[in-house]
Motif scaffolding. Structure first.
Motif, PDB file in Angstrom:
ATOM      1  N   VAL A   1       0.871  -1.150  -0.111  1.00 20.97           N
ATOM      2  CA  VAL A   1       0.071  -0.150  -0.024  1.00 20.97           C
ATOM      3  C   VAL A   1       0.931   1.208  -0.039  1.00 20.97           C
ATOM      4  O   VAL A   1       2.071   1.104   0.459  1.00 20.97           O
ATOM      5  CB  VAL A   1      -0.990   0.192   1.211  1.00 20.97           C
ATOM      6  CG1 VAL A   1      -0.391  -0.037   2.422  1.00 20.97           C
ATOM      7  CG2 VAL A   1      -2.116   1.010   1.142  1.00 20.97           C
ATOM      8  N   VAL A   2       0.396   2.454  -0.696  1.00 22.01           N
ATOM      9  CA  VAL A   2       1.227   3.576  -0.800  1.00 22.01           C
ATOM     10  C   VAL A   2       0.790   4.259   0.729  1.00 22.01           C
ATOM     11  O   VAL A   2      -0.254   4.078   1.268  1.00 22.01           O
ATOM     12  CB  VAL A   2       0.987   4.593  -1.779  1.00 22.01           C
ATOM     13  CG1 VAL A   2       1.361   3.686  -3.312  1.00 22.01           C
ATOM     14  CG2 VAL A   2      -0.671   4.608  -2.098  1.00 22.01           C
ATOM     15  N   GLY A   3       1.795   5.258   1.002  1.00 20.94           N
ATOM     16  CA  GLY A   3       1.668   6.106   2.109  1.00 20.94           C
ATOM     17  C   GLY A   3       0.339   6.892   2.283  1.00 20.94           C
ATOM     18  O   GLY A   3      -0.272   6.673   3.349  1.00 20.94           O
TER      19      GLY A   3
ATOM     20  N   ASP B   1     -12.549  13.307 -10.610  1.00 18.89           N
ATOM     21  CA  ASP B   1     -13.348  12.375  -9.552  1.00 18.89           C
ATOM     22  C   ASP B   1     -12.802  10.940  -9.732  1.00 18.89           C
ATOM     23  O   ASP B   1     -12.947  10.117 -11.012  1.00 18.89           O
ATOM     24  CB  ASP B   1     -14.756  12.146 -10.204  1.00 18.89           C
ATOM     25  CG  ASP B   1     -15.589  11.377  -9.174  1.00 18.89           C
ATOM     26  OD1 ASP B   1     -15.310  10.919  -8.517  1.00 18.89           O
ATOM     27  OD2 ASP B   1     -17.033  11.491  -9.602  1.00 18.89           O
ATOM     28  N   VAL B   2     -12.187  10.237  -8.939  1.00 22.12           N
ATOM     29  CA  VAL B   2     -11.726   8.953  -9.011  1.00 22.12           C
ATOM     30  C   VAL B   2     -12.596   7.910  -8.334  1.00 22.12           C
ATOM     31  O   VAL B   2     -11.956   6.787  -8.227  1.00 22.12           O
ATOM     32  CB  VAL B   2     -10.382   8.753  -8.175  1.00 22.12           C
ATOM     33  CG1 VAL B   2      -9.423   9.783  -8.931  1.00 22.12           C
ATOM     34  CG2 VAL B   2     -10.535   9.408  -6.763  1.00 22.12           C
ATOM     35  N   SER B   3     -14.081   8.114  -8.228  1.00 18.09           N
ATOM     36  CA  SER B   3     -14.747   7.260  -7.529  1.00 18.09           C
ATOM     37  C   SER B   3     -15.465   6.334  -8.555  1.00 18.09           C
ATOM     38  O   SER B   3     -16.143   5.256  -7.984  1.00 18.09           O
ATOM     39  CB  SER B   3     -15.842   7.845  -6.417  1.00 18.09           C
ATOM     40  OG  SER B   3     -16.706   8.598  -7.290  1.00 18.09           O
ATOM     41  N   ALA B   4     -15.735   6.578  -9.717  1.00 18.58           N
ATOM     42  CA  ALA B   4     -16.322   5.602 -10.583  1.00 18.58           C
ATOM     43  C   ALA B   4     -15.542   4.613 -10.910  1.00 18.58           C
ATOM     44  O   ALA B   4     -14.610   4.257 -10.873  1.00 18.58           O
ATOM     45  CB  ALA B   4     -16.522   6.402 -11.868  1.00 18.58           C
ATOM     46  N   PRO B   5     -16.501   3.168 -11.193  1.00 20.31           N
ATOM     47  CA  PRO B   5     -15.681   2.161 -11.408  1.00 20.31           C
ATOM     48  C   PRO B   5     -14.970   2.234 -12.653  1.00 20.31           C
ATOM     49  O   PRO B   5     -15.224   3.064 -13.635  1.00 20.31           O
ATOM     50  CB  PRO B   5     -16.886   1.142 -11.775  1.00 20.31           C
ATOM     51  CG  PRO B   5     -18.182   1.570 -11.313  1.00 20.31           C
ATOM     52  CD  PRO B   5     -17.804   3.362 -11.167  1.00 20.31           C
ATOM     53  N   GLY B   6     -13.593   1.619 -12.440  1.00 21.32           N
ATOM     54  CA  GLY B   6     -12.844   1.903 -13.642  1.00 21.32           C
ATOM     55  C   GLY B   6     -11.776   3.053 -13.510  1.00 21.32           C
ATOM     56  O   GLY B   6     -10.942   3.494 -14.443  1.00 21.32           O
ATOM     57  N   ALA B   7     -12.026   4.096 -12.754  1.00 18.55           N
ATOM     58  CA  ALA B   7     -11.339   5.121 -12.624  1.00 18.55           C
ATOM     59  C   ALA B   7      -9.977   4.987 -12.055  1.00 18.55           C
ATOM     60  O   ALA B   7      -9.792   3.715 -11.465  1.00 18.55           O
ATOM     61  CB  ALA B   7     -11.997   6.272 -11.530  1.00 18.55           C
ATOM     62  N   VAL B   8      -8.953   5.784 -12.430  1.00 23.89           N
ATOM     63  CA  VAL B   8      -7.635   5.365 -11.791  1.00 23.89           C
ATOM     64  C   VAL B   8      -7.201   6.570 -10.847  1.00 23.89           C
ATOM     65  O   VAL B   8      -7.316   7.695 -11.230  1.00 23.89           O
ATOM     66  CB  VAL B   8      -6.613   5.464 -13.047  1.00 23.89           C
ATOM     67  CG1 VAL B   8      -5.173   5.554 -12.636  1.00 23.89           C
ATOM     68  CG2 VAL B   8      -6.913   4.414 -13.921  1.00 23.89           C
TER      69      VAL B   8
ATOM     70  N   THR C   1      -0.235   4.755  -7.221  1.00 24.03           N
ATOM     71  CA  THR C   1      -1.404   4.041  -7.637  1.00 24.03           C
ATOM     72  C   THR C   1      -2.022   3.344  -6.140  1.00 24.03           C
ATOM     73  O   THR C   1      -1.557   2.762  -5.677  1.00 24.03           O
ATOM     74  CB  THR C   1      -1.020   2.801  -8.788  1.00 24.03           C
ATOM     75  OG1 THR C   1      -0.686   3.198  -9.686  1.00 24.03           O
ATOM     76  CG2 THR C   1      -2.528   2.257  -9.100  1.00 24.03           C
ATOM     77  N   ASP C   2      -3.617   3.711  -6.175  1.00 23.10           N
ATOM     78  CA  ASP C   2      -4.435   3.383  -5.167  1.00 23.10           C
ATOM     79  C   ASP C   2      -5.562   3.145  -5.367  1.00 23.10           C
ATOM     80  O   ASP C   2      -6.378   3.708  -6.260  1.00 23.10           O
ATOM     81  CB  ASP C   2      -4.570   4.653  -3.914  1.00 23.10           C
ATOM     82  CG  ASP C   2      -5.302   4.499  -2.716  1.00 23.10           C
ATOM     83  OD1 ASP C   2      -5.818   3.366  -2.977  1.00 23.10           O
ATOM     84  OD2 ASP C   2      -5.592   5.517  -2.400  1.00 23.10           O
ATOM     85  N   THR C   3      -6.186   1.764  -5.233  1.00 22.02           N
ATOM     86  CA  THR C   3      -7.462   1.127  -5.785  1.00 22.02           C
ATOM     87  C   THR C   3      -8.376   1.189  -4.893  1.00 22.02           C
ATOM     88  O   THR C   3      -9.467   0.752  -5.030  1.00 22.02           O
ATOM     89  CB  THR C   3      -7.090  -0.271  -6.017  1.00 22.02           C
ATOM     90  OG1 THR C   3      -6.717  -1.162  -4.856  1.00 22.02           O
ATOM     91  CG2 THR C   3      -6.161  -0.605  -7.166  1.00 22.02           C
ATOM     92  N   GLN C   4      -8.348   1.830  -3.768  1.00 19.59           N
ATOM     93  CA  GLN C   4      -9.551   2.024  -2.906  1.00 19.59           C
ATOM     94  C   GLN C   4     -10.807   2.688  -3.059  1.00 19.59           C
ATOM     95  O   GLN C   4     -11.652   2.323  -2.665  1.00 19.59           O
ATOM     96  CB  GLN C   4      -9.114   2.571  -1.586  1.00 19.59           C
ATOM     97  CG  GLN C   4      -8.656   3.984  -1.477  1.00 19.59           C
ATOM     98  CD  GLN C   4      -8.276   4.396   0.100  1.00 19.59           C
ATOM     99  OE1 GLN C   4      -9.003   4.073   1.181  1.00 19.59           O
ATOM    100  NE2 GLN C   4      -7.005   4.830   0.207  1.00 19.59           N
TER     101      GLN C   4
END
Ligand SMILES: [Cu+2]
Length: 723
Positions: A446-448, A613-620, A626-629
């Motif tokens: 996990v990133v900081g 906006d990074v909350s949609a499915p498939g957003a980066v 890189t954080d997938t949460q």
């Protein structure tokens, strides 16, 4: 609804009997005579001294179920009502005792069992040899759950009658109870965390779950401001499972429990995992934490580890803080067990109820195939684990599906290979092991900025799974769709069967099982802003604060941004019953998980520092590595949410990055319940040190409670009239 004698719905999944330890052969007993045997968390049977390492990872078991109050338990004296004329409402009557329990925890860093003495919940039906996970409380919608909480701890002289400095950790032996995520009254004997149950006192909580309460995975833990982190990190956290058997109808949604059945009508296999970070330390004669040559925490033979307030009055939480978890050398436990192993079958759908009951680390859960011939990892210390993971657990992670977040069924199953659980989070995952063989359950790197520790962490090993031959399932989405469609064909009423089946075939949608309708823009009647902040001034202890306005990342302006530490005597926000607020959440220093009691919220958007906006499915989301949460959380209902701030701005990120602050919008309805309750950071040592607020829901004209008498004008967001 059919209910058995213990008040459990009889159509729910079978309840596991209380956990029993596997029998230990006599020869092994003799060989291990130096200390507790086989049991990693067994009671301290022998006097101090290191025990031999266990030979094999312990078999995973769900935590014990808290049993109905025993006949011998003293009752209240007074009027004893006679039998009801009509059948009484279903109820559960439970007792929880808070005690210090001596036992052992296996320490892979040394290959020994450490002796510990920790505050724990215990009760009817709880195996005393597995003390460091609280028993499961099982309830049903419409039930009244009576939990008598008995504080059996020893009195502390400096704690009687309150404490002068509310945000200095204090009152380690005072406690209370929080039903995290339950949609129940916060007032009086409800989910009231503003009471202190001091040593030798008892208090009875009544949780009246309304008929329309969602079923799902919730949890309970201690919440006494001043010692919340100390007690939760001692293992005082347990699952609170609401089991529902309401079928969806033409005009009403149902419980996902009714869909998760096997071909023979039984419920799907359930795994209930309470993940904890039990951060015990051993102290020297002066009270200082004992450390080894590398700075890691050590316990010498004869020491008894614990979680206690430190001797330095300016740093009583010397067992907590950003680096404390990695420094401690401790490992995340699952139901009080270190690296248990699971036994599963290929192609079978399992429901994994994941509960992050820890305080000090972020968990990113994945399943990776384990190479054949790998040794049992139970005895591997920190240094060897990285090699083990690289050598044996480096295969591609398998895909699985999340169907609920924080207990609430999602609109569609979300396919993932790694789930980020922050403290307080829950997820229900449907897992299908694609083929026979062994698997590693990993806690991915996990990133900081995504981590409670505030620094990047390497991959870790949580558990192993032995998967027996079954039906191969190379495509988990196809296998899950097939299993759930077949279940729907069997179990759903004719009026909704076609739509449930069509939903499942259309990307595993779960429309008929969602408990809360979406909150559209037009429904919003007011706004709230919140910013978490840690104020660091030279020569002073840090202060942990919450502000009632958004933070301008380009300038720190105390005129508009005036965060303050928790003040128990005031209400920070007055919220109107029936109102619908849109909240804007930010963290101005470090990242913090926001949690608000009683009413859950729906996530509208999560914008990174560039406004994306990074909350949609498939957003980066890669502003801080890189954080997938976040991707996939748009529209999801939750009660706890990571509010991110980048710890370090990466040098290679585009120059337009002008801040490190993410900006989150959520919406929530204040329904049914009035009264005073709290919001706070779920890094619980932050909460204990001031990162908390009181809020109060009142009738719109102010006639329902006495919220108003406590309001401090400079802290209150102006309540908007609602229409
Ligand atoms: Cu915090």
């Amino acid at each position: 609804m059919p209910i058995d004698q213990a008040g459990r719905p009889t159509t729910g999944p079978r309840s596991a009997p209380p956990r029993r330890r596997r029998a230990v052969p006599l020869a092994l007993l003799a060989a291990l005579a130096a200390g507790p045997v086989a049991a990693q968390t067994g009671p301290a049977a022998a006097p101090a001294g290191p025990a031999a390492a266990p030979a094999k990872s312990p078999l995973f078991a769900n935590p014990p179920i808290l049993g109905e109050r025993g006949a011998s338990t003293p009752r209240l004296r007074g009027f004893a009502p006679g039998a009801a004329v009509t059948a009484p409402a279903p109820r559960r009557t439970l007792d929880l005792h808070v005690r210090k329990i001596a036992g052992t925890l296996y320490n892979p860093a040394t290959g020994r069992n450490d002796q510990v003495s920790l505050r724990s919940y215990t009760g009817e039906g709880v195996d005393p040899s597995a003390p460091y996970v609280a028993p499961v409380i099982e309830v049903a919608p419409g039930q009244r759950v009576t939990v008598a909480l008995h504080n059996d701890l020893e009195p502390e002289p400096d704690c009687a009658g309150g404490h002068a400095a509310p945000n200095t950790p204090h009152c380690a032996n005072s406690t209370n109870l929080h039903s995290h995520g339950l949609w129940v009254s916060p007032a009086g004997n409800g989910d009231n965390v503003l009471v202190s149950i001091d040593p030798k006192q008892s208090f009875t909580y009544y949780y009246d779950l309304p008929d329309d309460h969602p079923s799902g995975t919730f949890w309970y833990h201690t919440h006494r401001h001043g010692s919340t982190a100390l007690q939760v990190s001692s293992g005082m956290a347990g699952a609170l499972v609401v089991r529902g058997n309401r079928l969806p109808q033409a005009n009403a949604n149902g419980d996902i429990d009714t869909l998760l059945t096997n071909g023979d009508g039984s419920s799907m296999e359930e795994r209930l995992l309470v993940l904890q970070q039990i951060q015990y330390a051993c102290r020297d004669a002066t009270g200082k934490i004992k450390t080894g040559p590398d700075g890691g925490w050590v316990c010498d033979p004869g020491d008894v580890g614990g979680i206690e307030l430190g001797p330095d009055p300016t740093n009583r939480y010397d067992q907590f803080g950003p680096q404390s978890w990695s420094t401690s050398g401790r490992f995340t436990t699952i139901n009080g067990l270190m690296r248990p192993h699971f036994e599963a079958r290929a192609g079978r759908v399992e429901r994994w109820r994941l509960i992050h009951g820890g305080v000090r680390d972020t968990i990113v859960l994945a399943f990776r195939p384990r190479k054949p011939g790998a040794p049992d990892p139970v005895n591997l210390g920190k240094a060897q684990i990285a090699q083990y993971l690289a050598r044996y657990c480096d295969g591609a992670p398998i895909a699985y599906h999340l169907v609920a977040a924080d207990g609430l069924t999602m609109k569609a199953a979300f396919k993932t290979t790694a789930t980020t659980l922050q403290p307080g989070y829950r997820n229900d995952a449907l897992v299908i092991f694609p083929e026979a063989g062994d698997y590693c359950v990993t806690n991915e790197a996990v990133v900081g900025a995504a981590s409670v520790t505030q620094s990047a962490r390497e991959r870790q090993l949580l558990a192993t799974v032995a998967v027996a031959p079954g039906t191969p399932a190379p495509d988990p989405a196809a296998a899950l769709t097939e299993a759930l469609v077949a279940a729907a064909e069997r179990t759903m009423p004719a009026s909704v069967k076609p739509s449930v089946v069509a939903d499942l075939k259309d990307g595993l949608k779960l429309t008929r099982f969602v408990p809360h309708p979406d909150i559209a823009e037009g429904e919003v009647t007011g706004r709230q802003e919140l910013t978490f902040f840690i104020k660091i001034e030279p020569g002073k202890p840090a202060t942990f604060e919450v502000g009632n306005t958004s933070f301008d990342p380009k300038k720190f302006d105390p005129a508009t941004f005036a965060p303050r530490p928790y003040d128990p005597s005031v209400v920070d926000r007055l919220l109107p019953l029936g109102g619908v607020d849109e909240w804007t959440l930010q963290s101005a220093f470090a990242s913090h998980p926001f949690h608000i009691h009683v009413n859950p919220f729906q996530i509208v958007e999560i914008r990174d520092p560039n406004g994306v906006d990074v909350s949609a499915p498939g957003a980066v989301d890669q502003a801080g590595g890189t954080d997938t949460q976040y991707p996939g959380l748009k529209g999801v209902w939750k009660d706890t949410l990571w509010v991110k701030n980048l710890i370090e701005k990466p040098a290679d990120f585009p120059a337009k990055l002008d801040s490190s602050t993410y900006t989150i919008k959520i919406r929530t309805r204040y329904q049914r319940y009035i009264g005073e309750y709290v919001l706070h950071c779920h890094i619980l040592d932050h909460e204990d040190q001031g990162m908390m607020q009181n809020v109060c829901v009142d009738l719109p004209n102010g006639s329902g409670t006495n919220c108003g008498r406590l309001l401090r004008p400079d802290r209150v967001s102006t309540p908007r009239p609602h229409h």
